[in-house]
Design an enzyme around this catalytic site. Sequence first.
Site, PDB file in Angstrom:
ATOM      1  CG  ASN A 114      37.085  15.054 -43.173  1.00 56.99           C
ATOM      2  OD1 ASN A 114      36.954  15.477 -44.312  1.00 56.99           O
ATOM      3  ND2 ASN A 114      37.102  13.759 -42.895  1.00 56.99           N
TER       4      ASN A 114
ATOM      5  CD  GLU B 112      40.454  11.063 -41.440  1.00 54.89           C
ATOM      6  OE1 GLU B 112      41.257  10.279 -41.990  1.00 54.89           O
ATOM      7  OE2 GLU B 112      39.257  10.782 -41.258  1.00 54.89           O
TER       8      GLU B 112
ATOM      9  CB  CYS C 100      35.077  17.841 -37.368  1.00 55.31           C
ATOM     10  SG  CYS C 100      35.065  16.435 -36.256  1.00 55.31           S
TER      11      CYS C 100
ATOM     12  CD  GLU D 206      30.977  19.265 -38.938  1.00 53.40           C
ATOM     13  OE1 GLU D 206      32.185  18.903 -38.967  1.00 53.40           O
ATOM     14  OE2 GLU D 206      30.037  18.453 -38.922  1.00 53.40           O
TER      15      GLU D 206
ATOM     16  CB  CYS E 214      31.129  14.529 -34.063  1.00 50.75           C
ATOM     17  SG  CYS E 214      32.287  15.858 -33.695  1.00 50.75           S
TER      18      CYS E 214
ATOM     19  CB  CYS F 216      31.109  19.603 -34.831  1.00 46.73           C
ATOM     20  SG  CYS F 216      32.785  19.257 -35.418  1.00 46.73           S
TER      21      CYS F 216
HETATM   22 ZN   LIG Z   1      32.901  17.044 -35.508  1.00 46.17          ZN
END
Ligand SMILES: [Zn+2]
Length: 154
Positions: free
Chosen positions: A59, A61, A70, A72, A109, A112
């Site tokens: 990830n 940010e 993210c 993924e 999430c 993703c």
């Molecule tokens: Zn995600």
Amino acid sequence: MKFEFEYEVYDSITELAPADQDLVNKAFEATKLSYSPYSKLKVGVCAITNKGNVVVGSNQENGSYSVTICAERVLLSTLSAQHPGEYITTIAISYLDWNNNSDKPITPCGVCRQAILEHQIQHKCNVRVILSSKNGQVYVIKKGSDLLPLPFSI
Ligand SMILES: [Zn+2]
């Protein structure tokens, strides 16, 4: 209508097949590549492609939170850039939380899940998803699309 799916539950990484253990270990290793000064949640992913190439992601940010990507989706973008035309057969997701814990399976999430589903549609493939932790249970999902019933599609 009813939606159900089956998934495998393992009590620890050591119960997985060696190839899956390797992916989970590399996913956990990829948490070191995380840039997560805001959430402190370090997510790492590792996938193997249909041609045997291994790709990792973490990830990333941003102070402008919506810019955050993210792990993924970092991985899927990296795959497209480095191995165009290849598709994922299995992806392992791991993490280390803000208390340095990793004791229950982490799940992707919704965004993703949609991205993994689109990857399946684009490449007409199934993506096995290993939801892992370093010190807890591991779930193995046979098809990424099982994680997103009634997805957005046009
Ligand atoms: Zn995600």
